[in-house]
Design a protein around this motif. Sequence first.
Motif, PDB file in Angstrom:
ATOM      1  N   LEU A  43      37.523  44.569  20.264  1.00  0.00           N
ATOM      2  CA  LEU A  43      38.541  43.695  20.172  1.00  0.00           C
ATOM      3  C   LEU A  43      39.465  43.727  19.209  1.00  0.00           C
ATOM      4  O   LEU A  43      41.408  43.807  19.103  1.00  0.00           O
ATOM      5  N   VAL A  44      39.493  43.646  17.706  1.00  0.00           N
ATOM      6  CA  VAL A  44      39.597  44.294  16.226  1.00  0.00           C
ATOM      7  C   VAL A  44      40.766  45.263  16.905  1.00  0.00           C
ATOM      8  O   VAL A  44      41.856  45.423  16.251  1.00  0.00           O
ATOM      9  N   TRP A  49      45.934  48.598  17.956  1.00  0.00           N
ATOM     10  CA  TRP A  49      46.379  50.180  18.642  1.00  0.00           C
ATOM     11  C   TRP A  49      48.035  49.628  19.267  1.00  0.00           C
ATOM     12  O   TRP A  49      48.299  50.370  19.541  1.00  0.00           O
ATOM     13  N   ALA A  50      47.271  48.046  19.981  1.00  0.00           N
ATOM     14  CA  ALA A  50      48.095  47.886  20.331  1.00  0.00           C
ATOM     15  C   ALA A  50      49.584  47.365  19.931  1.00  0.00           C
ATOM     16  O   ALA A  50      50.625  47.355  20.100  1.00  0.00           O
ATOM     17  N   LEU A 148      52.822  53.064  29.188  1.00  0.00           N
ATOM     18  CA  LEU A 148      52.095  52.843  31.085  1.00  0.00           C
ATOM     19  C   LEU A 148      50.784  52.702  29.987  1.00  0.00           C
ATOM     20  O   LEU A 148      49.840  52.037  30.156  1.00  0.00           O
ATOM     21  N   LYS A 149      50.426  53.362  29.099  1.00  0.00           N
ATOM     22  CA  LYS A 149      48.516  52.616  28.202  1.00  0.00           C
ATOM     23  C   LYS A 149      48.753  52.157  27.746  1.00  0.00           C
ATOM     24  O   LYS A 149      47.688  50.810  28.324  1.00  0.00           O
ATOM     25  N   LEU A 150      49.587  51.023  27.171  1.00  0.00           N
ATOM     26  CA  LEU A 150      49.583  49.614  26.937  1.00  0.00           C
ATOM     27  C   LEU A 150      49.673  48.787  28.110  1.00  0.00           C
ATOM     28  O   LEU A 150      48.790  47.036  28.357  1.00  0.00           O
ATOM     29  N   THR A 151      49.560  49.030  28.777  1.00  0.00           N
ATOM     30  CA  THR A 151      50.216  47.984  30.567  1.00  0.00           C
ATOM     31  C   THR A 151      48.750  47.711  31.511  1.00  0.00           C
ATOM     32  O   THR A 151      48.289  47.053  31.538  1.00  0.00           O
ATOM     33  N   LEU A 152      48.250  49.586  31.229  1.00  0.00           N
ATOM     34  CA  LEU A 152      46.868  49.598  31.468  1.00  0.00           C
ATOM     35  C   LEU A 152      45.870  48.412  30.921  1.00  0.00           C
ATOM     36  O   LEU A 152      44.937  48.374  31.419  1.00  0.00           O
TER      37      LEU A 152
END
Length: 421
Positions: A43-44, A49-50, A148-152
């Motif tokens: 999770l961390v 990354w986000a 797109l990566k963050l949305t997924l």
Amino acid sequence: MENFWAGVLWATEIWLYLIVCLIMIPAMFGFSLGISETYMNILVQTLEWATLNIQKANAEEESAKASASNGLIQREHGSMEKELGELRRSRPKPPVGGDFTLSDCFYFTRRGIESIVDDEVTQRFTSEELVSWNLLTRTHNDFQYISLKLTLVYGLGIFVRYCILAPLRITLAGIGLTWLVIGTSAVGFLPNCRVKFWLSEWVHVMCYRICARGLSATIRYHNKENRPKKGGICVANHTSPIDIVILCNDGCYAMVGQVHGGLMGIVQRAMVRSCPHVWFERSEMKDRTCVNNTSVMMFKKGSFEIGATIYPVAIKYDPKFGDAFWNSSKYSMVSYLLRMMTSWALVCNVWYLPAMHQQEGEDAVHFANRVKSAIAHQGGLVDLQWDGGLKRAKVKDTFKEQQQKKYSSMVVGDDSSSNSD
């Protein structure tokens, strides 16, 4: 159809078996198999990354949010005398008595606007907005498409929280509360003796540890040598009802709190049978003041008037993983618990402070403020002089009169003010 129900029964048995063996039994005896630690590490890394992706996508917006994270306006924290003195600097003071200048109005006007726009009380009863989004919609109302990566990843997070973690946590919480009711009720039938008190403590701690696993709680206790001892009073900053679960994971307490109805009422009536908890009726059921994770407000002086040893405890939640603050004006107890069970996790630090005693000549109010200041300093919280009751009540007239007398002594003069009294 029979095969379908047989499959459902088999899946339920496997589900409960895994919960009991991998989570409940380790929780009962206070150890972990490493599952929570692995989940927290993943999770961390995901949140870090986000955060990097969001900062790259809109660096200017993130910079603006960081600069405004401490409040809507920039406050002056000087005293009335100091700030009025700055305004009067260009005008010489009369040789005798006090004085009044029209520029004094600017001070009171600015103070009034500050209180309206960003007062120190109201903002303590709302959830703090994070500088960096933690992939929870509830903490980022202005969410917009970034990549797109963050949305997924965000969509995957919704599936994990609501379809995997939520059922697991609800099951654990249900088992923990059920065992708490049954265990405390059974212990309550025993005669008062050492065995009863030992069993009561064991049942309470065991069930609270199971409930803590139901919140994916990661708790770090500091300075355990200062843990509260029997015969004293434990005083802590109050963010949510979960504070009880956090503290009771490390020991059993006889609690003082408000009488509740419904499910909480059933749990309270069962608990009081085995442990001398004190539940009382308040004059108004809405008089429940939890303060968000940023500050400490005034303590009630009753606990500080009896000369008992005070054991201060500072509790600080990490808002990056979920907002632990309970806004009782907006959410019911059930709604709040469901929000917590669909958050990422509950991460907090608990500091046990050295025992404190009332000093000679010190009244209860000053003693309470001294304890409050110690808790705020240790937990990195803002130390406020305000009463949490201002959430629904008006400022007391005595406080207004105190400010009026302070200003009148500047205008009329200290000597004239004392003579008029």
